[in-house]
Enzyme design. Structure first.
Site, mmCIF file in Angstrom:
data_model
loop_
_atom_site.group_PDB
_atom_site.id
_atom_site.type_symbol
_atom_site.label_atom_id
_atom_site.label_comp_id
_atom_site.label_asym_id
_atom_site.label_seq_id
_atom_site.Cartn_x
_atom_site.Cartn_y
_atom_site.Cartn_z
ATOM 1 N N ASP A 55 0.854 -1.190 0.000
ATOM 2 C CA ASP A 55 0.000 0.000 0.000
ATOM 3 C C ASP A 55 0.893 1.244 0.000
ATOM 4 O O ASP A 55 2.120 1.139 0.110
ATOM 5 C CB ASP A 55 -0.879 -0.062 1.255
ATOM 6 N N GLU B 139 2.370 5.018 -4.053
ATOM 7 C CA GLU B 139 2.340 5.988 -5.183
ATOM 8 C C GLU B 139 3.705 6.617 -5.407
ATOM 9 O O GLU B 139 3.991 6.925 -6.561
ATOM 10 C CB GLU B 139 1.282 7.050 -4.898
ATOM 11 N N ASP C 17 -9.014 4.297 -1.082
ATOM 12 C CA ASP C 17 -9.936 4.722 -0.023
ATOM 13 C C ASP C 17 -11.206 5.378 -0.556
ATOM 14 O O ASP C 17 -11.286 6.590 -0.718
ATOM 15 C CB ASP C 17 -9.202 5.673 0.923
HETATM 16 C C1 GLC Z 1 -4.420 3.498 3.392
HETATM 17 C C2 GLC Z 1 -5.061 2.334 2.645
HETATM 18 C C3 GLC Z 1 -6.095 1.670 3.525
HETATM 19 C C4 GLC Z 1 -5.428 1.213 4.810
HETATM 20 C C5 GLC Z 1 -4.775 2.398 5.504
HETATM 21 C C6 GLC Z 1 -4.001 1.979 6.734
HETATM 22 O O1 GLC Z 1 -5.341 4.505 3.603
HETATM 23 O O2 GLC Z 1 -5.612 2.746 1.436
HETATM 24 O O3 GLC Z 1 -6.681 0.586 2.869
HETATM 25 O O4 GLC Z 1 -6.362 0.617 5.651
HETATM 26 O O5 GLC Z 1 -3.890 3.039 4.621
HETATM 27 O O6 GLC Z 1 -2.984 1.098 6.400
#
Ligand code: GLC
Length: 730
Positions: free
Chosen positions: A372, A375, A451
């Site tokens: 995650d 980017e 999100d």
């Molecule tokens: C980011 C991700 C989300 C995750 C959060 C905490 O916002 O997109 O899915 O739960 O980080 O890791």
């Protein structure tokens, strides 16, 4: 003159040279360069140029049914076929500005462009691509032209008689305008890099999608279980909590294959660590979950906490593995662990180092990796990411500015992850999930759309978003079911689970501090309906698996917009709230609160109501009933649809149905190729799979079925048949 040049052709103009190369019969690369050297492709392209015989007449070249003519002054290109149908016509080419303008030739729709907060058809809009951590898909804050998590500079133009695709092979920020500034023009441009693009001629939409799959690769065959239901939350933050979720899933009889550990499992958000206060028995907990039939996925973000004494940080520092400032000092940004540094995944040495770190997690019993914030997100700057002049280095020590590497940063990270996982467990199939992506990232990771929020608009918009991703080479995609931000009402959860049961990647996930979003935390009726649809997904798991295998082989997405199979029907070009699973199961989700009816467009031909078996003549709109417990679903006549008989098996065996029922919907040319293997290992590569082909010999009253065994290398389950005829009810 167009001249032969190596495997391709070249035109030498006054300002620049144009290279023309073929990557398959109908995929043509147009690369402009200052000198006679062909520019290097980016990491997106894995196909090799092919030598082609061509007839050349001055500035015109003919091959494979295409005619390409080049303007010797401007190096503008026109592409047509032998019937004189024009596929593409340049109005302006600016080598200096990395800009192409093309004439709009009557395209009924423009699609693709990766993940976009937009309607399905993007004609009349513009967009830019620079991977960005956008919050909550807000169309006001983030209008359509804003960047999203992915940068996939590929679009598909379609009209009833032709379809084509253009992939702009450039990792910089790219800009596309599909007739917004000028209704007669499509333009694309980049901030830097090469003017280098690939044109893929149809005429069918599927030809274009397959051509793009050939060019940039397809996803590896996933484990069958990861096509099931995933349950997640930010965060299940202790051992007790995660085990309770697992037990509740079993207790409430909700099939589920995958559980997630979000950032709280780490010690102070330090990657490759575990918080032993919260997860005292991390290894034995994972073992327990595995025994219960779950695959556990943990989050691993790129930001490495800058903390003296933290081994990962120091190792990277000592080896100069991090992105630097132009001065050469390490760049410090901020992510969850606050001060953080960013591995320079551009270098293979760094990717290997990072990949090796997964060994420990896998040894502990972790089943998959979620990359995650790649980017990459950086909270310190207003731009939300690393500064454009931050420095990366290639394997040869060449320095590249972040602005050039930014869009492939996530792809390089997932490349590191998947390569490592495959190396560490070569006999198993790996699962990697990513938020950001570039063209070709489908080779390394499944993708979810980041999100969103628990609002109806985001349920609705996830449909075109995922369909456009599918047309952009990305089949294994999904959105957070129930919505990430905010509290999800029971009604919204039901409608979203009905839809999510047809997302290729089917995960319920929600943000910290929101109301619980697991189905059993809702009233009985909500629980019962969500369970019903999660179970439906498992009944269709073998079918889904077959579609994902098709994606692996050809690049075709599992879920498809209607125009994909009804290209000659202009009515389908704008349909945002219906889609096809494969060719013939039409999914019509309810996207509005309180609705108990909806309009459905039935394309030409005979359809069957999935639930009642009632026949419906197509070629029209109909208002259909859709009370809360019903997701309108329709099957095209002449379809064979395998269903796993899940009632007789326990949860752990969900991935391997003991028996199947083929639902046969009477009609012309019914055909199904059924692929079966163990669903998790690489044994299929050594012939341990079976493939059967079913043919439905219609007539509407008395269908018959023939079966051919194409390959037998894996146990074939018991198969029974159910016929749905126009005169019968299910
Ligand atoms: C980011 C991700 C989300 C995750 C959060 C905490 O916002 O997109 O899915 O739960 O980080 O890791």
């Amino acid at each position: 003159m167009i001249r032969q040049n190596g495997k391709g052709f070249i035109v030498i103009g006054k300002q620049a040279c144009l290279h023309i190369l073929f990557y398959g019969k109908k995929t043509v690369r147009f690369a402009y360069s200052r000198d006679q050297y062909l520019p290097a492709s980016t990491i997106a392209v894995i196909a090799e140029p092919e030598q082609r015989e061509a007839q050349i007449d001055g500035y015109e070249l003919q091959t494979g049914g295409l005619i390409i003519s080049v303007n010797p002054e401007t190096l503008a290109v026109e592409i047509s076929d032998q019937d004189g149908k024009i596929y593409s016509e340049d109005i302006a080419v600016s080598f200096a500005d990395k800009l192409i303008r093309k004439k709009i030739l009557g395209e009924s729709g423009i699609y693709g462009n990766g993940e976009k907060y937009t309607w399905l058809n993007q004609i009349g809009t513009k967009t830019t691509n620079y991977c960005s951590d956008v919050l909550f898909h807000n169309p006001i804050q983030h209008p359509q032209e804003e960047e999203m998590h992915t940068a996939i500079p590929f679009y598909l133009g379609a009209s009833p008689d032709l379809a084509y695709g253009i992939y702009f092979d450039n990792t910089h920020r790219t800009y596309f305008d599909f007739g917004k500034s000028n209704p007669d023009l499509i333009s694309f441009q980049a901030d830097g890099g090469n003017l280098d693009y690939y044109f893929i001629a149809g005429p069918q939409v599927a030809d274009v999608v397959k051509g793009y799959g050939h060019l940039t690769g397809t996803a590896p065959l996933p484990r069958k279980s990861v096509l099931g239901y995933h349950q997640s939350r930010y965060s299940y933050s202790s051992e007790e909590e995660l085990l309770a979720v697992a037990e509740d899933l079993r207790k409430y009889d909700i099939p589920c294959s995958v559980l997630y550990m979000d950032i709280h499992y780490m010690d102070a958000y330090k990657v490759f660590t575990v918080d032993r206060d919260r997860f005292k028995n991390f290894e034995s907990m994972l073992k327990k979950l595995k025994d219960m039939g779950f695959l556990v996925v943990v989050i691993v973000n790129p930001g490495v906490k800058a903390e003296k004494g933290y081994a990962v940080y120091e190792e990277g520092l000592n080896n100069n593995y991090y992105v630097t400032r132009p001065s050469g000092e390490v760049y410090y940004g901020e992510v969850w662990p606050k001060p953080a540094v960013f591995p320079d995944f551009l270098r293979s040495e760094v990717r290997q180092w990072w990949g090796e770190k997964y060994r420990w997690l896998l040894d502990c019993g972790v089943g998959g990796i979620w990359n995650d914030m790649n980017e990459p997100t950086d909270f310190t700057l207003e731009i939300g990411t690393l500064p454009a002049d931050a420095v990366h280095k290639t394997d040869d020590g060449v320095k590249l500015p972040h602005r050039e590497v930014h869009n492939i940063y996530a792809m390089l990270q997932t490349m590191s992850t998947r390569t490592a996982l495959e190396g560490l467990q070569p006999d198993k199939r790996s699962f990697v999930l990513t938020r950001a992506a570039f063209a070709g990232s489908q080779r390394y990771a499944a993708l979810w759309t980041g999100d969103n929020a628990s609002v109806w608009e985001h349920l609705e918009n996830s449909i075109p978003m995922l369909l456009n991703l599918g047309l952009s080479g990305y089949s294994f995609v999904g959105a957070d079911v129930g919505g990430y931000r905010g509290d999800c009402s029971g009604e919204l959860l039901v409608r979203w689970t009905q839809l999510g049961a047809f997302y290729p990647f089917f995960r319920n996930h929600s943000e910290i501090d929101t109301a619980p979003q697991e189905p059993w935390t809702y009233p009985q009726k909500i629980l019962d309906i969500t369970r019903k649809y999660i179970r439906l997904r498992y009944r269709l798991l073998t079918h889904y698996y077959n579609l994902m295998r098709e994606s692996t082989l050809t690049g075709q997405p599992a879920i498809r917009p209607l125009f994909y199979h009804y290209q000659d029907d202009p009515e389908t070009y704008h349909i945002n709230d219906q889609f096809l699973l494969g060719e013939s199961l039409m999914v019509c989700p309810v996207t509005r609160p309180g609705a108990n009816h909806r309009q459905v467009y039935f394309p030409q031909g005979l359809w069957f109501d999935y639930w009642s078996g009632e026949p419906i003549e197509g070629g029209r709109y109909l208002s259909v009933e859709a009370p809360l417990e019903k997701l309108p679903l329709y099957v095209r006549a002449g379809t064979i649809l395998p269903h796993d008989d899940i009632d007789s098996v326990d949860y752990i065996s969900y991935t391997e149905a003991k028996s199947l029922t083929m639902h046969c919907y009477a009609g012309q040319d019914g055909r199904y190729r059924l692929y079966l293997d163990d669903g998790f290992s690489d044994e299929f590569k050594h012939g341990r799979y079976s493939e059967l082909e079913f043919f439905l010999t219609d007539d509407r009253n008395e269908p018959g079925l023939t079966v051919k065994t194409l390959h037998e290398g894996y146990a074939i389950p018991g198969i029974s048949y159910k016929y749905i005829l126009p005169g019968s009810r299910k």
